[in-house]
Design a protein around this motif. Structure first.
Motif, PDB file in Angstrom:
ATOM      1  N   VAL A 118       0.862  -1.186   0.000  1.00 31.29           N
ATOM      2  CA  VAL A 118       0.000   0.000   0.000  1.00 31.29           C
ATOM      3  C   VAL A 118       0.898   1.236   0.000  1.00 31.29           C
ATOM      4  O   VAL A 118       1.719   1.386   0.907  1.00 31.29           O
ATOM      5  CB  VAL A 118      -0.914   0.018   1.238  1.00 31.29           C
ATOM      6  CG1 VAL A 118      -1.775   1.268   1.236  1.00 31.29           C
ATOM      7  CG2 VAL A 118      -1.782  -1.222   1.266  1.00 31.29           C
ATOM      8  N   PRO A 119       0.760   2.074  -1.015  1.00 29.22           N
ATOM      9  CA  PRO A 119       1.636   3.252  -1.088  1.00 29.22           C
ATOM     10  C   PRO A 119       1.668   4.042   0.221  1.00 29.22           C
ATOM     11  O   PRO A 119       2.653   4.687   0.541  1.00 29.22           O
ATOM     12  CB  PRO A 119       1.008   4.065  -2.220  1.00 29.22           C
ATOM     13  CG  PRO A 119       0.351   3.054  -3.094  1.00 29.22           C
ATOM     14  CD  PRO A 119      -0.166   1.997  -2.151  1.00 29.22           C
ATOM     15  N   LEU A 120       0.604   3.926   1.007  1.00 28.49           N
ATOM     16  CA  LEU A 120       0.562   4.573   2.313  1.00 28.49           C
ATOM     17  C   LEU A 120       1.765   4.160   3.161  1.00 28.49           C
ATOM     18  O   LEU A 120       2.241   4.918   4.007  1.00 28.49           O
ATOM     19  CB  LEU A 120      -0.736   4.178   3.022  1.00 28.49           C
ATOM     20  CG  LEU A 120      -0.983   4.646   4.448  1.00 28.49           C
ATOM     21  CD1 LEU A 120      -1.307   6.132   4.468  1.00 28.49           C
ATOM     22  CD2 LEU A 120      -2.121   3.855   5.081  1.00 28.49           C
ATOM     23  N   PHE A 161      -7.712  -7.090  -2.138  1.00 27.12           N
ATOM     24  CA  PHE A 161      -8.337  -6.200  -3.119  1.00 27.12           C
ATOM     25  C   PHE A 161      -8.408  -4.754  -2.632  1.00 27.12           C
ATOM     26  O   PHE A 161      -8.408  -3.825  -3.443  1.00 27.12           O
ATOM     27  CB  PHE A 161      -9.695  -6.750  -3.563  1.00 27.12           C
ATOM     28  CG  PHE A 161      -9.563  -7.905  -4.509  1.00 27.12           C
ATOM     29  CD1 PHE A 161      -9.182  -7.692  -5.824  1.00 27.12           C
ATOM     30  CD2 PHE A 161      -9.752  -9.213  -4.072  1.00 27.12           C
ATOM     31  CE1 PHE A 161      -9.016  -8.753  -6.703  1.00 27.12           C
ATOM     32  CE2 PHE A 161      -9.581 -10.279  -4.938  1.00 27.12           C
ATOM     33  CZ  PHE A 161      -9.218 -10.052  -6.259  1.00 27.12           C
ATOM     34  N   THR A 162      -8.425  -4.558  -1.314  1.00 27.59           N
ATOM     35  CA  THR A 162      -8.377  -3.174  -0.822  1.00 27.59           C
ATOM     36  C   THR A 162      -6.992  -2.598  -1.094  1.00 27.59           C
ATOM     37  O   THR A 162      -6.865  -1.451  -1.538  1.00 27.59           O
ATOM     38  CB  THR A 162      -8.714  -3.130   0.680  1.00 27.59           C
ATOM     39  OG1 THR A 162      -9.965  -3.799   0.904  1.00 27.59           O
ATOM     40  CG2 THR A 162      -8.856  -1.687   1.155  1.00 27.59           C
ATOM     41  N   ARG A 163      -5.974  -3.399  -0.891  1.00 25.00           N
ATOM     42  CA  ARG A 163      -4.620  -2.920  -1.191  1.00 25.00           C
ATOM     43  C   ARG A 163      -4.457  -2.656  -2.683  1.00 25.00           C
ATOM     44  O   ARG A 163      -3.884  -1.637  -3.094  1.00 25.00           O
ATOM     45  CB  ARG A 163      -3.565  -3.920  -0.699  1.00 25.00           C
ATOM     46  CG  ARG A 163      -3.464  -4.000   0.821  1.00 25.00           C
ATOM     47  CD  ARG A 163      -2.269  -4.826   1.290  1.00 25.00           C
ATOM     48  NE  ARG A 163      -2.356  -6.227   0.937  1.00 25.00           N
ATOM     49  CZ  ARG A 163      -2.904  -7.173   1.695  1.00 25.00           C
ATOM     50  NH1 ARG A 163      -3.465  -6.855   2.856  1.00 25.00           N
ATOM     51  NH2 ARG A 163      -2.928  -8.426   1.297  1.00 25.00           N
ATOM     52  N   LEU A 164      -4.991  -3.561  -3.508  1.00 28.44           N
ATOM     53  CA  LEU A 164      -4.907  -3.318  -4.959  1.00 28.44           C
ATOM     54  C   LEU A 164      -5.583  -1.994  -5.304  1.00 28.44           C
ATOM     55  O   LEU A 164      -5.077  -1.224  -6.123  1.00 28.44           O
ATOM     56  CB  LEU A 164      -5.548  -4.470  -5.743  1.00 28.44           C
ATOM     57  CG  LEU A 164      -4.757  -5.771  -5.819  1.00 28.44           C
ATOM     58  CD1 LEU A 164      -5.473  -6.770  -6.730  1.00 28.44           C
ATOM     59  CD2 LEU A 164      -3.336  -5.534  -6.318  1.00 28.44           C
ATOM     60  N   SER A 165      -6.704  -1.710  -4.652  1.00 27.64           N
ATOM     61  CA  SER A 165      -7.399  -0.451  -4.968  1.00 27.64           C
ATOM     62  C   SER A 165      -6.527   0.745  -4.612  1.00 27.64           C
ATOM     63  O   SER A 165      -6.621   1.791  -5.254  1.00 27.64           O
ATOM     64  CB  SER A 165      -8.754  -0.387  -4.248  1.00 27.64           C
ATOM     65  OG  SER A 165      -8.580  -0.104  -2.866  1.00 27.64           O
ATOM     66  N   HIS A 166      -5.660   0.597  -3.620  1.00 34.80           N
ATOM     67  CA  HIS A 166      -4.766   1.696  -3.259  1.00 34.80           C
ATOM     68  C   HIS A 166      -3.602   1.834  -4.235  1.00 34.80           C
ATOM     69  O   HIS A 166      -2.836   2.794  -4.152  1.00 34.80           O
ATOM     70  CB  HIS A 166      -4.243   1.510  -1.836  1.00 34.80           C
ATOM     71  CG  HIS A 166      -5.171   2.048  -0.785  1.00 34.80           C
ATOM     72  ND1 HIS A 166      -4.792   2.983   0.140  1.00 34.80           N
ATOM     73  CD2 HIS A 166      -6.482   1.793  -0.555  1.00 34.80           C
ATOM     74  CE1 HIS A 166      -5.826   3.272   0.922  1.00 34.80           C
ATOM     75  NE2 HIS A 166      -6.850   2.556   0.521  1.00 34.80           N
ATOM     76  N   ARG A 167      -3.481   0.883  -5.121  1.00 34.90           N
ATOM     77  CA  ARG A 167      -2.414   0.944  -6.139  1.00 34.90           C
ATOM     78  C   ARG A 167      -3.000   1.400  -7.478  1.00 34.90           C
ATOM     79  O   ARG A 167      -2.379   1.215  -8.523  1.00 34.90           O
ATOM     80  CB  ARG A 167      -1.745  -0.434  -6.269  1.00 34.90           C
ATOM     81  CG  ARG A 167      -0.977  -0.831  -5.016  1.00 34.90           C
ATOM     82  CD  ARG A 167      -0.611  -2.305  -4.980  1.00 34.90           C
ATOM     83  NE  ARG A 167       0.336  -2.727  -5.999  1.00 34.90           N
ATOM     84  CZ  ARG A 167       1.656  -2.531  -5.918  1.00 34.90           C
ATOM     85  NH1 ARG A 167       2.167  -1.905  -4.895  1.00 34.90           N
ATOM     86  NH2 ARG A 167       2.448  -2.970  -6.878  1.00 34.90           N
ATOM     87  N   GLN A 168      -4.188   1.990  -7.448  1.00 35.52           N
ATOM     88  CA  GLN A 168      -4.925   2.330  -8.661  1.00 35.52           C
ATOM     89  C   GLN A 168      -5.403   3.779  -8.646  1.00 35.52           C
ATOM     90  O   GLN A 168      -6.049   4.200  -7.686  1.00 35.52           O
ATOM     91  CB  GLN A 168      -6.149   1.403  -8.773  1.00 35.52           C
ATOM     92  CG  GLN A 168      -7.026   1.678  -9.972  1.00 35.52           C
ATOM     93  CD  GLN A 168      -6.288   1.455 -11.280  1.00 35.52           C
ATOM     94  OE1 GLN A 168      -5.633   0.441 -11.464  1.00 35.52           O
ATOM     95  NE2 GLN A 168      -6.388   2.431 -12.177  1.00 35.52           N
ATOM     96  N   PHE A 169      -5.080   4.506  -9.689  1.00 38.05           N
ATOM     97  CA  PHE A 169      -5.600   5.870  -9.825  1.00 38.05           C
ATOM     98  C   PHE A 169      -7.033   5.807 -10.354  1.00 38.05           C
ATOM     99  O   PHE A 169      -7.439   4.831 -10.976  1.00 38.05           O
ATOM    100  CB  PHE A 169      -4.727   6.677 -10.806  1.00 38.05           C
ATOM    101  CG  PHE A 169      -5.098   8.129 -10.865  1.00 38.05           C
ATOM    102  CD1 PHE A 169      -4.701   9.003  -9.869  1.00 38.05           C
ATOM    103  CD2 PHE A 169      -5.872   8.620 -11.911  1.00 38.05           C
ATOM    104  CE1 PHE A 169      -5.053  10.355  -9.913  1.00 38.05           C
ATOM    105  CE2 PHE A 169      -6.224   9.967 -11.967  1.00 38.05           C
ATOM    106  CZ  PHE A 169      -5.824  10.829 -10.958  1.00 38.05           C
ATOM    107  N   SER A 170      -7.795   6.853 -10.070  1.00 31.88           N
ATOM    108  CA  SER A 170      -9.193   6.901 -10.513  1.00 31.88           C
ATOM    109  C   SER A 170      -9.685   8.345 -10.511  1.00 31.88           C
ATOM    110  O   SER A 170      -9.054   9.213  -9.901  1.00 31.88           O
ATOM    111  CB  SER A 170     -10.059   6.089  -9.540  1.00 31.88           C
ATOM    112  OG  SER A 170     -10.005   6.703  -8.250  1.00 31.88           O
ATOM    113  N   PRO A 192       3.919   3.439  -7.149  1.00 32.11           N
ATOM    114  CA  PRO A 192       4.227   2.100  -6.607  1.00 32.11           C
ATOM    115  C   PRO A 192       5.227   1.330  -7.468  1.00 32.11           C
ATOM    116  O   PRO A 192       6.048   0.594  -6.945  1.00 32.11           O
ATOM    117  CB  PRO A 192       2.876   1.388  -6.595  1.00 32.11           C
ATOM    118  CG  PRO A 192       1.854   2.440  -6.653  1.00 32.11           C
ATOM    119  CD  PRO A 192       2.465   3.644  -7.317  1.00 32.11           C
TER     120      PRO A 192
END
Ligand SMILES: Cc1ncc(COP(=O)(O)O)c(C=O)c1O
Ligand SMILES: Cc1ncc(COP(=O)(O)O)c(C=O)c1O
Lengths: 500, 454, 500, 454
Positions: A12-14, A74-83, A480
């Protein structure tokens, strides 16, 4: 322990920039998440129901993860995705405007999404009414006679439109072989022409970035089935000679196809039908704000002039005599172009969007979209001059040629550096007729403060280009992953976790 | 007036000033007056969200057959499966929902990895090594398979079993008008494809359904051998849920698998957006339609995912592209990966097993009713067709009064495609059972059917 | 342009580490998001309805942002926030287990959340049945006679419990002044005692980390109203002499209060009631997996032994003669402790959680929670020895004393370094009786792979401590902000954007 | 068996082995056998999520008065306001929902900044500079205010207007048993607090409602001057929605503001979780109950937020803490910040204005009905009480048959607290109108009431 932890957030980029394990790497034999209803049905052994020669002797491995790990993954994947929800997404030709949550809520209503597509019309009147109402409004927006809502995306709409063109000509007993396309056209246009059974004739653009009328006239002939145009075109410019173009094409008996990907620019200002177009597809996932879902779903309804109405795909939701709704197939229908009725939930979202805006709101949408594109074009004129520097429509195609010649910094470098600045990149190297193209479509939902911030980011990048151009070849750095090896991906295809 | 526009009148004024313009109209001044819209759109003025919600409440109140109000026994390619809260929560994460196609992999690893996982799952369920990142739906996936076969063989003849879903066959016919493909449909006998009855010589593709549209499980070895003999591609249109227990397309020797992925986490949705599944053998990879995600590394050697083999695609290949598809159904593919992750290896098996058990239980009960007879005597998976001796449309209406969506009328389903059923058509009902159906619901179905038929 | 852009994502760790502007910095006069229903009610001027001396002459500034910027802002903030859904959250004493999405869905049902709390019982029977059912199950879990569901959190439950204690003693005509608390107790215990009108007497822990029975006996007397215990205690150890403790307290006429924050450890294994406790509060937001919401809401039901039932707060949902449900106030009720019926939606979530697990599942929950804590304790014994190295319950209190003496690396440094490793920190410096305490509560929903990854992360940190301890004082480095200046925040309070 | 546990039996076995144990029971062996639970819990075995969902569907079907099925005119501290999809979507982001108290600011800036924005908004709406990060609900917020007053003055006497919500007064009484506070309630005359009627000398706090529980707007200057005279803290319990148009607590001279924040994005929720609003003047900051977030910088001078003034709190101050509160209602506070951000400055004004307009429209219609008379002749905001000359409980039941939740029975509301109303009580109905109520809904209410009363 061979398998990967499901509860570590280092991806998670966080917290870190490690890579996220795959579902399969997290899988542990015997672990599970699923919970099913208690049915009370006798648990007969499968082999007593189905002949063994149909049963798979092996167990197909899916994955075995806990619900907690599934959620973490999948929550972590969502944090690796721009939108769009994270920030500006100025992809030219993609109309990445804000997607109202209200429309999502409409689509999440079981009253719509729990309806089986094979339900008799008598038991799904609400859905049929939605389809008919949307069709009417889309026809009003485009100035057309009737529409099919079946095509699942723009390209599907294009092919449907070309099959309508073909059916029309065949019905008139004349068989035509060529479809004309400008060299600035989107790739789906020529690809669809081929699938429609036609040959592509490409006409060049003139020095104003528009269709070269003389070249077009030269290319026209009795064997031309029609022309596919985007107006405003993919450069973001309005085809000012559209009336002459229409006349020229109609004079040889051809039809005009309107690629509606850029419809957002002209809502309430000018209608394809009034410009002389006979067939129009719309990208509801652009103009009407339905979310792109990371690449789809979309919806590409096709509206046609009255003389083509009989050829539309069927069955079509239709208001019948008694005021109720039913499925009716047009007389000379080309047939189904979708397994059911099209991307229904996307269609419902678009209708909700239209209802919220109304005629007045849709007109403002286009006005502000065009205002934003022109403001940005003018604001950036020093650093990234527009390929054709005059009033544009909803998007502006700028060129990084200057930066490239001066510092060797290419459009791609600018695009990647923007990611480090907190903006998604614009569309690059499209349309093909513009050198080092950077195509910005701000859309109407971004504020002038955001546009200014984008401009300042680009100024910083230009500044860096003059000081340390090399560094820009290595952008982005904050993301990331850094630039990825695309060549390697193509050279040695690994399309699944099982590929060796 | 309602909209989502940020600009205040001051913003507009100052922006116009920056452009040296006086009004928004100036921005459109270069559009020929002759074609400008004089009086705006004839669409009612905007309404607020709650007002529009009220309008939609009116629509939904007229959808009387939702799976929440009626027990759903309708299938035919659209299934009422369990979709747990956890899958809805994850699949609706706005990063997945509001992203565009992953053009910038550095900030799209989320969607790219999810697609990679989806591809892996589809490869496993199809038994074929090369999946793509999704297509519109099963029907259009079949069209892409035919195009692939045309490209691979240079032939035009597409031999399709009548066991393929009537809508898919219908769609194939529509697009064949453009490609010039010749569609040859092979009829069914007792619900099974009668391959001998047609001339398959020079076929580009041999296409079979598994199970077929009547729910019947056919032995696909005949079809496979014909494909081998003719040098045609063997295309199998299969129910991916069946792969939880039945042989995969790959195990039957398929060169191409197509299927409908709605069963994996996507609600019935009145038919869309659904999920077109596609996978093929290694040797067809250069003809693969649509996008495919591949694994690679970034400049600091970290694992990364990216869309690859782009040279096939329309934006680069233009009129020579393998397909015109651009926007696909990514969100449904991501949803499928999540739903399959939730089901897991044994959950999928359990779902498939329960579908079969429920269907066979109901089949036995119904065929025991006077006047009811099966359309086929062959083995089936979770779906079966029955002659009721009464108009299926009418029966469905009457069952609906008893809060049961009894199934699909095969006559309606086959509008525009051959049903290929012996005997009467109007009285044929296609009945489906999923893992969500309980014994009580099935028993209520049977009681209701007794009343309706008596 | 003074105000900040709403569409820039540089604050999203995905792209950058800049700070996110506040809603107020993004605000632009004249911008708005709200949309309200059309009512058709005459738009009378306010001053004709309400006397002007009540009307505010000024407009209270809220913020003026577009819906798109509102979405961008809060979505970006969410990317700057760690959560259970992102990864392991081993905060000791907090029971940060996975929160099932199913329970969220239950709470999102309008059939529950659209019910007005003042609805007559006859029109809200479903809700009353939920409350009664939950009460029964919580009594079964704790071995108590009846419960109140009103307290909104653990501390509210504590105070409620102390008021029950007081009411009980007063009813028996004896007034007592002191409540005994071990030195390991959570801070809310003494604070609640004070608010309950009692004096705190602290008893020390013995060298086994348990209540010193002799010291306790010495502290007991006729003026002791009762004792508050957590069992397992805050060190994560079971009070093995609980039977003797209970007898000693009861012998002087005192009552035993059970702080249920650690109930997760003993579900189905041993019940407070059977141990001799008279009053028990539960933290549904711990043991029963209701989400913490970044600090709340919670729910702290209080269950009591039969002799205290009459004193419970009212009105109480009750099953009445005819099998229906009604609000009944216990005879000698201490009165309301909440504005309505407690955190109802949290209660509904907890009941759903209990129903899914059942008696068998709840027992497994405790077994696996204790297994995980012991596995971790044992796995880390070399680097972070447990303060009391023997079998612990659901959490283990480890000590960084060794690292501190050897390398000057403190518990805080380890905690911060863990963030860079992709794990949330454990609870630090609590309980106060342990030097350099690091309190890990893995919970039952983390896999052994995740525990192993955590252990390896701590090994890496210990390794770094031996090489470059200084660096650890500056951890974390990957997070959106590095260590924050807490002293400055307290010295010069800026609690609002308007504070100068 | 259903649960969310990851461990496989192999996991358990290997973990036990690592610990040198043979069974899970060994982990509990040190618990005295005498108190161990012999045969486990007497709770039914676990059910799957869909099975549990079916049980809950049974419960919800018995909640016949949901605001979705009936038009809601009930208020009394819980209001049916518009909550748009966008607020639900943002407030339900799992990072906000599944986070703990922000103990590690480096990874909690999301929640911390959202609370900081919430605090700013509450400060503005209350007109007081020092807000906190939320309390349980309005009733317990009042208790904290009284405790603050006790601490500030060293006195025990709390003078509370009967215009304060009966439940809040009831809760204050309950907790006063612990603090030893003396609660003096000041009666209402014609719906307005009759401050002269009681001896306020030596008061620690003077507490007034704005508007009061009957919806009446009182002139608070009398109360303020009494507080000044006595050196008591002036505590105002106000409706935060009113701050959209009415004077703020601060403008009335309040030292402390308490209120219910449910109106800002939280559904009716059967009464909880709600949101206790609290703000006070600078000089009380060291006595502030609960958490407060402050702005600061990180080690590289970037703006950062952190919980501050921790020295007041229970975990550090223990028995000397200003309050025992630990877990609060953060998620509702974050939701309120989002909802207020959506409403914005003018949306909040519009909501307040519409509430007032609707209420006055309905008031005029109802008071025109024979036998109906207002409880107070004084100005009101969005809520009012009427004598119906008929049992309010009965009227509510009859109105419900007409799909209207007509309001609250004041007799029921005042169970355990003085109604302080002249004349009969059982016939008093408290009626509320929010911005969601349309003219049609109000007209239907009036027609229905005519029928019911006739
Ligand atoms: C100009 C243009 N035409 C056609 C398309 C194809 O639309 P779709 O991606 O929905 O198939 C696009 C989409 O990017 C486009 O920009
Ligand atoms: C041991 C203990 N007791 C009491 C509490 C207080 O519970 P709450 O925060 O719900 O008020 C806590 C919460 O952290 C705790 O850990």
């Amino acid at each position: 322990m061979s398998s990967q932890p499901g509860g570590r957030a280092a991806s998670v980029p966080l917290m870190g920039h490690e890579s996220e394990p795959t579902l399969f790497e997290m899988s542990v034999s015997g672990r599970s998440s699923y919970q099913l209803r208690t049915t009370g049905i006798p648990e007969t052994a499968l082999k007593e129901l189905i002949p063994t020669d149909h049963l798979n002797p092996d167990v197909v491995p899916v994955a075995e993860v806990s619900e907690r790990d599934l959620v973490g993954h999948f929550t972590r994947l969502s944090h690796r995705q721009f939108s769009v929800d994270l920030g500006m997404y100025p992809l030219g030709s993609c109309t990445m405007k804000y997607n109202p949550k209200f429309c999502d809520a409409i689509a999440a209503d079981p009253g719509l999404n729990a309806v089986h597509p094979g339900t008799p019309a008598s038991l799904s009147q609400g859905w049929l009414e939605i389809l008919v109402t949307l069709e009417e409004k889309l026809c009003q927006v485009t100035g057309m006679g009737a529409a099919t809502l079946q095509p699942a995306a723009g390209a599907a709409g294009e092919l449907t439109g070309l099959l309508l063109m073909r059916a029309y000509h065949e019905a008139n007993g004349d068989d035509r072989r060529r479809v004309i396309i400008p060299d600035s056209a989107h790739g789906t246009n020529p690809a669809s022409v081929t699938l429609g059974g036609y040959e592509v004739t490409t006409v060049p653009s003139n020095d104003r970035g528009l269709v070269d009328l003389t070249a077009l006239r030269a290319a026209l002939g009795p064997d031309v089935a029609g022309i596919m145009l985007t107006n405003p075109n993919t450069v973001g410019l309005f085809e000012e000679e559209i009336v002459e173009i229409a006349k020229a094409v109609h004079d040889v008996g051809g039809l005009l196809y309107y690629d509606g990907a850029n419809l957002n620019a002209i809502l309430g200002a000018v209608r394809p039908g009034d410009m002389g177009f006979d067939i129009v597809h719309m990208n509801l996932h652009k103009t009407f704000a339905t979310p792109h879902g990371g690449g789809g779903p979309g919806a590409g309804p096709v509206a046609v002039a009255s003389r083509l109405v009989d050829f539309l795909p069927g069955p079509k939701a239709t208001r019948v005599a008694d005021g109720s709704y039913d499925w009716v197939t047009p007389e000379r229908s080309i047939g189904r172009v979708h397994g059911w009725h099209g991307n229904a939930l996307v269609l419902a979202r678009a209708l909700a969007y239209i209802d919220v805006h109304g005629g007045d709101g849709l007109t403002r949408v286009a006005q502000h979209a065009v205002l934003n594109a022109n403001w940005l074009r003018h604001r950036l004129r020093e650093i990234l001059p527009a390929a054709y520097d005059r009033v544009c429509m909803h998007e502006c195609t700028l060129s990084a040629t200057a930066l490239k010649t001066k510092y060797g910094v290419r459009a791609l470098d600018v695009a990647k550096a923007l990611l480090d600045e907190g903006f998604h990149s614009p569309t690059v190297y499209f349309p093909l007729i513009v050198d080092e193209a950077l195509m910005f479509e701000p859309t109407e939902t971004e504020s002038v403060q955001t546009l200014e911030a984008l401009a300042q980011a680009i100024e910083r990048i230009a500044e860096r280009a003059s000081i340390d151009p090399e560094a820009l070849h290595h952008a982005p750095q904050h993301t990331p992953v850094s630039r990825v090896d695309e060549a390697r991906a193509a050279r040695h295809l690994i399309a699944t976790a099982d590929a060796k | 007036m309602a909209d989502y526009l940020p600009h205040t009148s001051d913003d507009v004024a100052s922006m116009l000033e920056f452009l040296g313009m006086n009004s928004l109209d100036d921005l459109f001044a270069h559009i020929p007056a002759a074609v400008r819209l004089a009086n705006g759109l004839e669409i009612e003025p905007g309404l607020s969200e709650p007002d529009v919600a009220a309008i939609f409440a009116g629509y939904t109140s007229k959808n009387t057959a939702t799976a929440t109000k009626m027990t759903c026994f309708a299938g035919g390619g659209a299934y009422d499966h369990e979709v747990p809260a956890v899958v809805k929560a994850l699949a609706s994460r706005s990063e997945f929902v509001t992203a565009y196609t992953p053009y910038q992999p550095e900030v799209a690893q989320g969607v790219l990895q999810a697609i990679f996982e989806y591809q892996t799952l589809i490869s496993r369920l199809s038994g074929l090594p090369i999946p793509n990142a999704s297509l519109y739906d099963a029907a259009t996936a079949l069209v892409e398979a035919l195009n692939m076969a045309g490209g691979a063989t240079g032939r035009q003849k597409m031999v399709i079993s009548a066991g393929i879903h009537p809508h898919w066959r219908h769609v194939a016919r529509t697009f064949a008008k453009g490609t010039g493909h010749e569609i040859v449909v092979v009829p069914l006998r007792d619900g099974v494809t009668d391959w001998e009855s047609v001339d398959v010589s020079g076929a580009a593709a041999i296409v079979a359904g598994y199970p077929n549209y009547l729910g019947v499980l056919e032995d696909l070895s005949t079809a496979k051998s014909l494909a081998l003999r003719e040098g045609a591609l063997f295309v199998v249109g299969a129910d991916p849920v069946a792969a939880g227990v039945l042989k995969t397309a790959g195990q039957w020797g398929a060169d191409v698998f197509v299927g409908e992925g709605q069963a994996f986490g996507t609600p019935l949705s009145f038919g869309g957006p659904y999920l077109g599944l596609f996978a093929c053998s290694e040797d067809q990879v250069r003809r693969l339609p649509g996008r495919i995600v591949g694994e690679t590394v970034d400049s600091s050697d970290r694992r990364a995912f990216v869309t690859t083999l782009r040279a096939r695609e329309q934006d680069i290949r233009r009129e020579k592209a393998t397909s015109n598809v651009c926007t696909n159904q990514t969100l449904m593919a991501v949803t499928a990966a999540i739903q399959l992750g939730w089901l897991g290896t044994y959950g999928l098996r359990e779902v498939a097993t329960r579908c079969a058990r429920g269907a066979h239980y109901l089949f036995d009960e119904l065929t025991a009713l006077p006047g009811v007879s099966p359309v086929s005597t062959q083995p089936y998976f979770r779906e079966f067709a029955l002659h009721l001796g009464r108009s299926a449309d009418e029966v469905i209406e009457r069952m609906a009064e008893r809060d049961v969506l009894a199934g699909l009328s095969v006559a309606a389903l086959c509008h525009g495609a051959e049903p290929s059923i012996e005997g009467s058509i109007d009285d044929v009902l296609l009945v489906t059972v999923t893992e969500r159906r309980t014994k009580d619901e099935i028993d209520h179905y049977v009681t209701a059917m007794k009343e309706v038929l008596s």
